[in-house]
Scaffold this motif. Structure first.
Motif, mmCIF file in Angstrom:
data_model
loop_
_atom_site.group_PDB
_atom_site.id
_atom_site.type_symbol
_atom_site.label_atom_id
_atom_site.label_comp_id
_atom_site.label_asym_id
_atom_site.label_seq_id
_atom_site.Cartn_x
_atom_site.Cartn_y
_atom_site.Cartn_z
ATOM 1 N N MET A 236 1.508 1.659 -0.414
ATOM 2 C CA MET A 236 0.180 1.163 -0.800
ATOM 3 C C MET A 236 -0.259 1.912 -2.059
ATOM 4 O O MET A 236 -1.061 2.848 -2.013
ATOM 5 C CB MET A 236 -0.818 1.383 0.348
ATOM 6 C CG MET A 236 -2.250 0.978 0.044
ATOM 7 S SD MET A 236 -2.497 -0.784 -0.176
ATOM 8 C CE MET A 236 -2.380 -1.364 1.524
ATOM 9 N N TYR A 240 -2.307 -2.076 -5.321
ATOM 10 C CA TYR A 240 -3.011 -2.571 -4.137
ATOM 11 C C TYR A 240 -4.425 -2.005 -4.068
ATOM 12 O O TYR A 240 -5.378 -2.721 -3.760
ATOM 13 C CB TYR A 240 -2.253 -2.187 -2.871
ATOM 14 C CG TYR A 240 -0.958 -2.933 -2.669
ATOM 15 C CD1 TYR A 240 -0.936 -4.179 -2.052
ATOM 16 C CD2 TYR A 240 0.257 -2.383 -3.069
ATOM 17 C CE1 TYR A 240 0.247 -4.865 -1.853
ATOM 18 C CE2 TYR A 240 1.451 -3.060 -2.880
ATOM 19 C CZ TYR A 240 1.441 -4.305 -2.268
ATOM 20 O OH TYR A 240 2.618 -4.979 -2.074
ATOM 21 N N HIS A 241 -4.548 -0.708 -4.353
ATOM 22 C CA HIS A 241 -5.857 -0.080 -4.169
ATOM 23 C C HIS A 241 -6.861 -0.524 -5.226
ATOM 24 O O HIS A 241 -8.063 -0.559 -4.971
ATOM 25 C CB HIS A 241 -5.720 1.447 -4.179
ATOM 26 C CG HIS A 241 -6.910 2.132 -3.576
ATOM 27 N ND1 HIS A 241 -7.169 2.123 -2.223
ATOM 28 C CD2 HIS A 241 -7.934 2.818 -4.143
ATOM 29 C CE1 HIS A 241 -8.280 2.791 -1.976
ATOM 30 N NE2 HIS A 241 -8.779 3.215 -3.130
ATOM 31 N N HIS A 244 -8.475 -3.435 -3.856
ATOM 32 C CA HIS A 244 -9.485 -3.031 -2.872
ATOM 33 C C HIS A 244 -10.818 -2.736 -3.558
ATOM 34 O O HIS A 244 -11.875 -3.088 -3.049
ATOM 35 C CB HIS A 244 -9.017 -1.802 -2.098
ATOM 36 C CG HIS A 244 -10.081 -1.225 -1.221
ATOM 37 N ND1 HIS A 244 -10.486 -1.819 -0.035
ATOM 38 C CD2 HIS A 244 -10.873 -0.127 -1.369
ATOM 39 C CE1 HIS A 244 -11.454 -1.108 0.500
ATOM 40 N NE2 HIS A 244 -11.719 -0.080 -0.286
ATOM 41 N N ASN A 251 -6.731 -4.502 1.517
ATOM 42 C CA ASN A 251 -5.955 -3.284 1.226
ATOM 43 C C ASN A 251 -6.694 -1.999 1.595
ATOM 44 O O ASN A 251 -6.941 -1.144 0.749
ATOM 45 C CB ASN A 251 -5.541 -3.270 -0.248
ATOM 46 C CG ASN A 251 -4.753 -4.519 -0.644
ATOM 47 O OD1 ASN A 251 -4.354 -5.309 0.221
ATOM 48 N ND2 ASN A 251 -4.534 -4.702 -1.922
ATOM 49 N N ILE A 257 1.547 -0.571 3.246
ATOM 50 C CA ILE A 257 0.880 -1.860 3.374
ATOM 51 C C ILE A 257 0.933 -2.397 4.807
ATOM 52 O O ILE A 257 0.350 -3.442 5.096
ATOM 53 C CB ILE A 257 1.516 -2.911 2.431
ATOM 54 C CG1 ILE A 257 2.961 -3.208 2.856
ATOM 55 C CG2 ILE A 257 1.440 -2.435 0.985
ATOM 56 C CD1 ILE A 257 3.612 -4.360 2.092
ATOM 57 N N ASP A 260 -2.384 -3.275 6.819
ATOM 58 C CA ASP A 260 -3.053 -4.440 6.242
ATOM 59 C C ASP A 260 -2.285 -5.713 6.554
ATOM 60 O O ASP A 260 -2.903 -6.757 6.844
ATOM 61 C CB ASP A 260 -3.196 -4.271 4.728
ATOM 62 C CG ASP A 260 -4.318 -3.337 4.346
ATOM 63 O OD1 ASP A 260 -5.477 -3.758 4.415
ATOM 64 O OD2 ASP A 260 -4.027 -2.174 4.012
ATOM 65 N N LEU A 266 -4.111 -7.823 3.867
ATOM 66 C CA LEU A 266 -3.278 -7.487 2.712
ATOM 67 C C LEU A 266 -3.453 -8.501 1.595
ATOM 68 O O LEU A 266 -3.499 -9.711 1.830
ATOM 69 C CB LEU A 266 -1.803 -7.434 3.116
ATOM 70 C CG LEU A 266 -0.828 -7.008 2.013
ATOM 71 C CD1 LEU A 266 -1.066 -5.553 1.619
ATOM 72 C CD2 LEU A 266 0.618 -7.207 2.463
#
Length: 278
Positions: A236, A240-241, A244, A251, A257, A260, A266
């Motif tokens: 992750m 991905y963040h 978020h 995420n 991952i 999620d 996810l």
């Protein structure tokens, strides 16, 4: 373990280790008169505070220097580089919270020293196979705990409004930087790290590994706020963040991952890029 004397001797080993770490850090950075008369637990807190602050600042400055100056426009587009003012504000927020953050590892060390947890002091006590198995269970528990703690900080509106919103003012690529990794309300940062401590009561855990993982959080959170998508499945990472921080509802995971994916939150950076290109 044998009788009461054996237990006390075993627990003293943890105290000896923390005393050694305290002396290594404090004796090299502060005059002895400033810390040697403090109770052991306060020496431990002071050591954690100094080490945590140095780790945060050094890792943040070095990584920012590398990606924003040495590799300018290579990893991050020019218009996505946060301003110095934004990064200084993040440092200010993190430094206000740092004394409180350091209470958590201090508390965990205190509980370990008093025999309240399942910690063991040496890998030789359980063997490498058991150590690896316990570590995997520990990490899965922490991943699960942080996922749900993070998600509830969003879903429970008062928690978001009064705690987590402090961190989510960094909601665009040009406001996110490695320094944002610890820019939380103090209680928010502590709550998200609490699964590390709860795990000590459930999973046999190597003492030094636990302490190392707590400090690794400082490096990891810096990494996932740099907006650089590492593309290393199933990690992750920052790709991905960053999503978020822009959608607020995807995420929530920490290291991987999997949580999620399991719980339907996810959102993949590759899919995000494809949507923008349409």
């Amino acid at each position: 373990m044998g009788g009461g004397g054996d237990v006390e001797q075993y627990l003293q080993g943890f105290v000896d280790q923390t005393t050694f770490f305290n002396e290594v850090v404090l004796a090299h950075l502060l005059p002895s008169s400033w810390w040697s008369t403090l109770p052991h637990v306060w020496q431990t807190w002071l050591r954690n505070y100094i080490a945590g602050t140095l780790l945060y600042l050094l890792s943040g400055f070095l990584w920012c220097f590398y990606i924003y100056y040495l590799k300018r426009n290579v990893y991050v587009p020019k218009d996505a580089i946060p301003s110095n003012k934004a990064m200084l504000l993040q440092i200010y927020v993190a430094m206000k919270a740092m004394p409180w953050y350091c209470a958590l590892p201090t508390l965990s060390e205190y509980m370990i020293e008093n025999g309240w947890t399942k910690c063991f002091s040496s890998i030789s006590e359980v063997g490498w196979f058991a150590y690896a198995a316990y570590l995997i269970i520990y990490l899965v528990f922490v991943e699960f705990g942080i996922y749900w703690m993070h998600r509830e900080l969003h879903d429970i509106k008062p928690l978001y409004k009064y705690l987590h919103a402090t961190h989510h003012i960094y909601n665009k690529q040009n406001t996110l930087s490695p320094f944002a990794g610890l820019a939380f309300h103090p209680l928010d940062g502590i709550l998200q790290a609490v699964p590390h401590v709860i795990a000590l009561f459930i999973v046999p855990t190597h003492f030094l590994t636990h302490i190392g993982l707590l400090f690794l959080e400082g490096v990891w959170t810096a990494n996932i706020h740099d907006c650089i998508h590492g593309k290393l499945w199933p990690i992750m990472g920052a790709g991905y963040h960053t999503i978020h921080h822009t959608t607020y509802k995807h995420n929530y995971g920490h290291y991987t991952i999997w949580m999620d994916r399991m719980f339907g939150t996810l959102r993949d950076p590759v899919d995000e890029s494809s949507e923008k290109m349409k």
